[in-house]
Write an enzyme that holds these catalytic residues in place. Structure first.
Site, PDB file in Angstrom:
ATOM      1  N   ARG A   1       0.823  -1.217   0.000  1.00  0.00           N
ATOM      2  CA  ARG A   1       0.000   0.000   0.000  1.00  0.00           C
ATOM      3  C   ARG A   1       0.855   1.264   0.000  1.00  0.00           C
ATOM      4  O   ARG A   1       0.528   2.245  -0.662  1.00  0.00           O
ATOM      5  CB  ARG A   1      -0.968  -0.031   1.191  1.00  0.00           C
ATOM      6  CG  ARG A   1      -2.043  -1.058   0.967  1.00  0.00           C
ATOM      7  CD  ARG A   1      -3.049  -1.212   2.096  1.00  0.00           C
ATOM      8  NE  ARG A   1      -4.136  -2.073   1.619  1.00  0.00           N
ATOM      9  CZ  ARG A   1      -5.208  -2.396   2.328  1.00  0.00           C
ATOM     10  NH1 ARG A   1      -5.366  -1.937   3.556  1.00  0.00           N
ATOM     11  NH2 ARG A   1      -6.150  -3.170   1.806  1.00  0.00           N
TER      12      ARG A   1
ATOM     13  N   TYR B   1      -6.690   0.064  -6.828  1.00  0.00           N
ATOM     14  CA  TYR B   1      -6.143  -1.258  -6.492  1.00  0.00           C
ATOM     15  C   TYR B   1      -5.401  -1.256  -5.153  1.00  0.00           C
ATOM     16  O   TYR B   1      -5.192  -0.221  -4.559  1.00  0.00           O
ATOM     17  CB  TYR B   1      -5.346  -1.889  -7.632  1.00  0.00           C
ATOM     18  CG  TYR B   1      -4.115  -1.224  -8.196  1.00  0.00           C
ATOM     19  CD1 TYR B   1      -3.390  -0.258  -7.538  1.00  0.00           C
ATOM     20  CD2 TYR B   1      -3.649  -1.643  -9.457  1.00  0.00           C
ATOM     21  CE1 TYR B   1      -2.254   0.275  -8.098  1.00  0.00           C
ATOM     22  CE2 TYR B   1      -2.509  -1.104 -10.026  1.00  0.00           C
ATOM     23  CZ  TYR B   1      -1.804  -0.151  -9.336  1.00  0.00           C
ATOM     24  OH  TYR B   1      -0.674   0.363  -9.897  1.00  0.00           O
ATOM     25  N   GLU B   2      -5.085  -2.447  -4.707  1.00  0.00           N
ATOM     26  CA  GLU B   2      -4.470  -2.637  -3.376  1.00  0.00           C
ATOM     27  C   GLU B   2      -5.396  -2.116  -2.287  1.00  0.00           C
ATOM     28  O   GLU B   2      -4.943  -1.601  -1.262  1.00  0.00           O
ATOM     29  CB  GLU B   2      -3.113  -1.927  -3.370  1.00  0.00           C
ATOM     30  CG  GLU B   2      -2.064  -2.535  -2.464  1.00  0.00           C
ATOM     31  CD  GLU B   2      -1.829  -4.019  -2.701  1.00  0.00           C
ATOM     32  OE1 GLU B   2      -1.705  -4.438  -3.878  1.00  0.00           O
ATOM     33  OE2 GLU B   2      -1.796  -4.768  -1.714  1.00  0.00           O
ATOM     34  N   GLY B   3      -6.708  -2.294  -2.504  1.00  0.00           N
ATOM     35  CA  GLY B   3      -7.723  -1.749  -1.582  1.00  0.00           C
ATOM     36  C   GLY B   3      -8.134  -0.359  -2.016  1.00  0.00           C
ATOM     37  O   GLY B   3      -7.310   0.553  -1.976  1.00  0.00           O
TER      38      GLY B   3
END
Lengths: 595, 595
Positions: free
Chosen positions: A295, A439-441
């Site tokens: 993140r 992306y990545e949450g």
């Protein structure tokens, strides 16, 4: 096309003048990372970024990736650039020396990642994903798996992926269906479909190492029944080389808004051979240990694109002549003045600049803590650093990618109509930046992670590692006249953040939807306050140099940018505060059917 | 791909319940435009938009336009759709009945334009540009020119363009170089290069009528030496049909971020035959008369795309199941809850909704004034309406396109990773929306137009037509309890706007850079205040119906959306106010060399 030059001067400022980079050598394992070693690494990385990666950015976007008979071809020049990148040792930079890595500190790695993202985000995805797979295996793999895969991932002859998402599940991994059947030899056979797999198939490396989330036959339902597996495209042979083709195929690649030179694959696993990584049913825990790093890395993508866009916009604003300054011609010898004279253009450029330099400082601050979390000899210090990193990770991810998107859009606007034309490259930064908010949450998930997990964690202990130093700093500097234009607005924003924190904690305890409704605005308020703190500290560092010790005006510009941030960007904190305090009823009471 | 349905219910609310659309018939020339005539027109337009134009939106984006040997082909299906559109009389809708038009009011035209922009902005560019050419010729052409060109532009067998920009000049038209040489027969020969010419070449019509800015041989330098010419692709023959090919060629088409099915051409004029439109050297004045209409139309593009994105996002939020509501499962029979349950998703949807409905009301308000400006029998009323339209035009253009871009981005975010994939259509709305912030005068130019031209015009007279009714409204409603949640925040924002106006006027008088530095934030503050006024009025209209007379919950949703706007969006006005009041020194004092 806009050019790119690594912002080495500002990077050195952040590293050495703001974040005590000279003291990295105090940390065990980093003894060799003196300024004499780091500076040439940064310079060399800047060269690779500017001379090898950036020239392929536009062409890579236009050409994109192609899929034919299960084979993905990256754009022209990518395989050669990757070979250079690999041979230069850049895939090994921050990896464990035990497996051939160079063991560079996170702070250095973060700055170099920024350069790569500025130059060519799509390219950076390939080694970036490899690093994720490397980290998963290094932390959770058996000795045998590590010995088999890590040296190849470190030297970049093999690459990696993270296979999480399926058609029916993105954010909610509890819904995933991919199955892993145990075999007598201790291996597993995996079957299922994964989507949105970055670097899932390509022509840059001789093998691709997939880290795959799947369910064992006896797995509990939901998120607690997920295990992690390593599934290589080619099964390694007994000599560690490439053996038989495994049962994983690229069924299609996505046609996306941006990062077109990064292949985004649908992967079908059909009785593919894999090995368990970590404990059965503990796949999510293995994922979480990597998630902070990933993140932060995505946050840096936003920062990198913002920097690239700023450079392009400044260059154009100097060259493009159009109209006259409102106060009279500034370049009377020319047909018109450069658009840099116009207040609104300067507003956009300074917004970009204040964003980029502030976000760079923020990323470095957290990377510094990550270095302490990893390397500090004192376990208490390590824990405190870990708490701080955990707290700041969703903020860095969401703030830097949101601001990255906003900043790249300012770059397009400075270019006017030419910004909308692909060949100039400015609109590509916007399209590339857009994915980092997702992306990545998604950034909404980051905000929920902040208010729902990080705030209440350990009875609010993590918060202290931000609130205490900022509070102490404000108190210590409150009476320093020269700092008043910075400390005063910082103190105001900080008070708002404290009150908002109390509100979110209180109302969220009674009703989680209240915390959820506040989350995104709260995260932004937190992020702006963090930037205000760092801008104040940067102004404090720069002020003594202004005039006397500032031949190129670097420090004066730093102070002026700090002032711009306080006067023209930080006021947003007031609006965010009001929005948080308004509560969530206006959105939760809205009738579902009426949308 | 997300579907689209014309929001007829809300359009009728704005038209009849908010803006007294039933009284359009009071205006001479609009007598026939009763509700019985308007409603079926709106319905029919909605059908064309949803069934003919929207299905070509994604394919048009993927296919784009192609140029071969000077011939531009629009994407598959566009010529057939254009033929239907033309045969349906839609090109003639708001045109003068003397030339075959239907003379529809601007309010009706604005709503239908919104539908077209929602369904397929690229398609809408072709008739949109024709209308610009139509308006220029109708207002400034000789009888002969009008008789030759207008019937063809009105019935859509010919299309039009506006040729302003050249490589060295966009915003600053004083720099333009295209030359027009007078001929003995009263015509002119034009030579020069024009860029960014939307609909400059295509295969939809048998002829293309270019309206071209150029310089006569004796022209004064700069902006005062520009004349307007009409230059058709084919010179009309004596029967009004298509005659000899004229000296204008499409040299290339641009590869753009979005609106890819709209051809954006480089046009070379090489001794092309044209005729003067309006007086010599008065081309800019001719342009300005059309500019208000064109800028309002671009604002409506932002609105249209925002509506389309909102519809897609709501549909997805209902269908996509992922995770559970924070307060416990809402759909326990399903594997997960629809994402509509999540506060942050609702925040994004309501932000979209409040933006779309507020901006629709604002566009209608200004269109209403445009109808009065054009048709009111009382010259004083006409002048007042004209002043109001002039004041609000830059606000509508910039606010609706900025908010349109923000709104389409929320739509992508609701879709998560799927929003980034082209086939879903959500990211196309973002790419298409981006240009509207730039063309027809960048939004920075709109802001400068507001503070530099519209505010001081006639000693601030124009301002009265916004400030007086809003002020009177606040005073009248201040004591109405049911309206307090709306009037109170409106009053607060309005006070800020008044103070900011005084500040901008005062400091801008002394130093124009101060007005320039405040301009963008001031425009946004003005726009948000206008939306707050309209949201209060909409709440006032809706409140009496809630509960008793609201079978489908339309009025309750209107009031709830108004409340959301006040609590979660209007607080931005406080930040903008602070930024305006901070002044421009932080950006003007910054050393040019330090950027």
């Amino acid at each position: 096309m806009a050019s790119y030059t690594a912002p080495l001067r500002d990077m050195r400022f952040v590293l050495y003048e703001l974040m005590e980079g000279d003291r990295l050598t105090d940390l065990p394992g980093y003894e060799e990372f003196t300024r004499d070693l780091i500076d040439p690494i940064l310079e060399e990385a800047g060269k690779i970024a500017a001379e090898v990666l950036h020239p392929l950015n536009r062409s890579g976007d236009e050409e994109g990736c192609t899929l034919e008979n299960g084979v993905v071809r990256t754009p022209t020049g990518f395989p050669e650039a990757y070979a250079l990148f690999r041979e230069g040792g850049w895939t090994a930079l921050s990896c464990d020396p035990d497996y051939g890595g160079q063991g560079a500190p996170h702070m250095v790695d973060t700055l170099i990642s920024e350069m790569i993202c500025s130059a060519n985000l799509s390219f950076g995805m390939y080694p970036g994903l490899s690093h994720g797979a490397y980290a998963a295996l290094r932390h959770h793999g058996t000795h045998e798996l590590k010995d088999t895969f890590l040296p190849k991932l470190v030297d970049g002859t093999w690459s990696g992926t993270m296979c999480l998402t399926e058609p029916q599940c993105g954010t909610d991994l509890g819904l995933l269906r991919t199955k892993a059947d145990p075999q007598d030899d201790g291996s597993y056979r995996l079957t299922g479909t994964k989507i949105f797999i970055s670097a899932g198939e390509h022509d840059l490396t001789e093998n691709i190492v997939h880290l795959v989330l799947a369910r064992l036959p006896d797995a509990p339902k939901g998120i607690k029944g997920i295990s992690l597996f390593v599934v290589p495209k080619y099964v390694p042979d007994d000599n560690g080389g490439v053996g038989a083709r495994n049962g994983v195929q690229c069924a299609s690649i996505e046609h996306k808004m941006g990062i077109k030179a990064s292949s985004t694959c649908v992967l079908n696993f059909d009785d593919a051979t894999g090995w368990l990584v970590g404990a059965p049913h503990k796949g999510m825990r293995a994922m979480f240990t990597m998630m902070n790093a990933a993140r932060l890395a995505v946050g840096v993508q936003g920062l990198g694109l913002a920097e690239a866009s700023y450079q392009g916009a400044v260059e154009y604003a100097r060259e493009r002549v159009q109209g006259r300054a409102l106060t009279g011609a500034k370049a009377p010898d020319k047909a018109a003045d450069p658009i840099l004279v116009h207040p609104d253009v300067r507003r956009m450029l300074l917004t970009q600049r204040a964003t980029v330099e502030g976000c760079r400082a923020l990323a470095a601050w957290v990377a510094r803590a990550l270095d302490e979390q990893t390397r500090h000899p004192d376990p208490v210090q390590r824990q405190e650093a870990e708490d701080f990193v955990a707290l700041m990770t969703p903020i860095v991810k969401a703030l830097l990618t949101d601001m990255g998107f906003e900043t790249t859009n300012h770059g397009v606007q400075v270019f006017g109509g030419h910004g909308y034309i692909r060949e100039h490259g400015m609109e590509q930064y916007v399209r590339d930046a857009r994915i980092a908010q997702i992306y990545e949450g998604t950034n909404g998930i980051q905000a929920l992670d902040l208010v729902g997990r990080k705030l209440p964690a350990n009875a609010g202990r993590s918060l202290r590692f931000f609130f205490h130093p900022v509070s102490a700093y404000i108190e210590a500097k409150m009476e320093v006249d020269a700092l008043a234009p910075f400390v005063m607005p910082l103190a105001k924003a900080f008070t708002r953040l404290q009150q908002a924190t109390a509100q979110v904690a209180r109302t969220g305890m009674a009703n989680p939807d209240e915390a959820g409704a506040a989350a995104s605005d709260y995260l932004r308020l937190f992020g702006l306050t963090a930037l205000a703190y760092l801008w104040t500290r940067m102004a404090e560092v720069a002020l003594p140099h202004v005039g006397t010790d500032d031949p190129d005006g670097f420090y004066a510009a730093k102070v002026a940018t700090a002032r711009f941030f306080m006067e023209r960007m930080l006021p947003q904190s007031g609006a965010l505060f009001s929005q948080v305090m308004a509560g969530g009823e206006s959105m939760m009471a809205f009738d579902d059917a009426a949308f």
